[in-house]
Design an enzyme around this catalytic site. Structure first.
Site, PDB file in Angstrom:
ATOM      1  N   VAL A 181      10.970  -4.083   3.021  1.00  0.00           N
ATOM      2  CA  VAL A 181      10.751  -4.220   4.464  1.00  0.00           C
ATOM      3  C   VAL A 181      11.065  -2.897   5.159  1.00  0.00           C
ATOM      4  O   VAL A 181      12.040  -2.220   4.832  1.00  0.00           O
ATOM      5  CB  VAL A 181      11.639  -5.347   5.030  1.00  0.00           C
ATOM      6  CG1 VAL A 181      11.519  -5.428   6.550  1.00  0.00           C
ATOM      7  CG2 VAL A 181      11.265  -6.684   4.395  1.00  0.00           C
TER       8      VAL A 181
ATOM      9  N   ALA B 137       9.546  -0.040   5.023  1.00  0.00           N
ATOM     10  CA  ALA B 137       9.638   0.916   3.927  1.00  0.00           C
ATOM     11  C   ALA B 137       8.443   1.835   3.788  1.00  0.00           C
ATOM     12  O   ALA B 137       8.376   2.624   2.849  1.00  0.00           O
ATOM     13  CB  ALA B 137       9.842   0.150   2.611  1.00  0.00           C
TER      14      ALA B 137
ATOM     15  N   GLY C  31       4.418  -5.886   6.224  1.00  0.00           N
ATOM     16  CA  GLY C  31       3.953  -6.745   7.307  1.00  0.00           C
ATOM     17  C   GLY C  31       2.444  -6.830   7.363  1.00  0.00           C
ATOM     18  O   GLY C  31       1.871  -7.903   7.593  1.00  0.00           O
TER      19      GLY C  31
ATOM     20  N   LYS D  85       0.852  -1.193   0.000  1.00  0.00           N
ATOM     21  CA  LYS D  85       0.000   0.000   0.000  1.00  0.00           C
ATOM     22  C   LYS D  85       0.882   1.235   0.000  1.00  0.00           C
ATOM     23  O   LYS D  85       2.045   1.226   0.414  1.00  0.00           O
ATOM     24  CB  LYS D  85      -0.951   0.021   1.198  1.00  0.00           C
ATOM     25  CG  LYS D  85      -0.299   0.265   2.563  1.00  0.00           C
ATOM     26  CD  LYS D  85      -0.133   1.734   2.937  1.00  0.00           C
ATOM     27  CE  LYS D  85       0.841   1.900   4.095  1.00  0.00           C
ATOM     28  NZ  LYS D  85       1.248   3.280   4.349  1.00  0.00           N
TER      29      LYS D  85
ATOM     30  N   ALA E 163       0.430  -6.438   4.820  1.00  0.00           N
ATOM     31  CA  ALA E 163       0.017  -7.249   3.673  1.00  0.00           C
ATOM     32  C   ALA E 163       0.134  -8.731   3.992  1.00  0.00           C
ATOM     33  O   ALA E 163      -0.737  -9.531   3.623  1.00  0.00           O
ATOM     34  CB  ALA E 163       0.852  -6.889   2.448  1.00  0.00           C
TER      35      ALA E 163
ATOM     36  N   ASP F 104      -3.120  -0.530   9.092  1.00  0.00           N
ATOM     37  CA  ASP F 104      -3.182  -0.738   7.647  1.00  0.00           C
ATOM     38  C   ASP F 104      -3.878  -2.037   7.261  1.00  0.00           C
ATOM     39  O   ASP F 104      -4.260  -2.219   6.108  1.00  0.00           O
ATOM     40  CB  ASP F 104      -1.768  -0.771   7.049  1.00  0.00           C
ATOM     41  CG  ASP F 104      -1.000   0.514   7.255  1.00  0.00           C
ATOM     42  OD1 ASP F 104      -1.636   1.579   7.269  1.00  0.00           O
ATOM     43  OD2 ASP F 104       0.231   0.451   7.399  1.00  0.00           O
TER      44      ASP F 104
END
Length: 308
Positions: A119, A121, A126, A24, A128, A160
């Site tokens: 990672v 980023a 994580g 995302k 996802a 998220d």
């Protein structure tokens, strides 16, 4: 909404499910005050957009009583590859246990994660993985829960994660967990499209990672930059100046929009034409302001595969 791709299986037991879950970014990210009742998390008003860089999580049924296992693979695992990394704190494992508790199942599942999302980023790698695990278990355990119920589980794990279950475009409020899916043809998305926030894009990724709490702590000290649609961008750039250089290079080379993704340090550059994409890529390579370039499109959505 996620897509399920499966062979005709009749009433046979499903033994393995793979989910490709996209990263995302936040096309806008407006940060409000922190709330003690939210564990110190900040109030957010954000437009999420799923980006076509995918992690693949495969959930395989194990023998009763054998417990869970986790395997990670991929060329860019970052700190996840550390021997000191506690697999019980992995987002996918947390999602496994949350789903097991919510559905009264035992967590006798082997998880394999093929990581492609950078990672640490600002691209919710994580989250996802957690969302992919939830979607996989919904099929593996034959729950057939509606997305709203899955989002309730996801919201207990992170801001998220409810969005990552659906992808596409969405508005997030609260601390990001309250999701309002946006129609691709609606007014908000149409406005973003006219401003160049859609279509082909380049991701400028880094070996360095930024920790979200550190970025928020810096934001609390220095605030948002003037005109920044991402209120965390100024803080992220102060901690990782190469991200700021990448934004400048991309805009100079013809990107329609360039910004830090979430809490950074990754940079998203939307490119309106193939020539602009080539120019941004050359600018990034020549200036060495990013470590890796990923070309893809947005929006994207999760894909569920029944594999065994």
């Amino acid at each position: 909404m996620s897509t399920i791709d499966s062979p005709a299986i009749g009433t046979a037991t499903i033994n393995a499910v793979s989910v490709d879950c996209p990263a995302k970014t936040n096309l806008t990210l407006h940060v409000g005050p922190s709330h003690a009742e939210w564990g110190g998390r900040h109030e957010l008003d954000t437009i999420y957009c799923a980006v076509g860089v995918y992690d693949t999580v495969t959930a395989t049924r194990k023998a009763p009583g054998s417990g869970f296992s986790l395997n990670l693979e991929g060329a860019y695992l970052g700190d996840l590859a550390s021997s000191g990394s506690d697999m019980r704190r992995n987002h996918a494992v947390l999602a496994l246990f949350a789903m097991a508790e919510a559905s009264s199942h035992e967590p006798d599942v082997a998880l394999n994660i093929d990581k492609r999302i950078p990672v640490g980023a600002g691209m919710a790698g994580g989250s996802a993985d957690a969302a992919a695990t939830i979607l996989a278990l919904n099929t593996l355990w034959d729950l057939d829960w509606p997305i709203e119920r899955l989002q309730e589980v996801a919201a207990t794990l992170g801001a998220d994660m409810p969005f990552c279950l659906t992808g596409g475009y969405a508005r997030g409020t609260g601390f990001g967990e309250r999701i309002e899916q946006l129609d691709d043809d609606g007014d908000i998305v149409r406005d973003l499209t006219e401003r160049g926030f859609t279509g082909h894009l380049l991701v400028g990724a880094y070996r360095a990672e930024l920790r979200t709490p550190e970025v928020y702590a810096t934001f609390d000290q220095i605030g948002a930059g003037d005109g920044d649609e991402n209120h965390l961008q100024k803080a992220a750039v102060s901690l990782h100046p190469r991200s700021g250089q990448a934004i400048e290079e991309a805009l100079r080379a013809g990107a329609s929009q360039a910004f830090v993704s979430g809490s950074g340090p990754s940079v998203i550059a939307f490119v309106p034409t193939e020539d602009a994409a080539d120019a941004v890529q050359r600018a990034w390579q020549d200036s060495r302001c990013v470590d890796r370039i990923i070309a893809t499109n947005a929006p994207a959505r999760p894909i569920v595969h029944i594999t065994a």
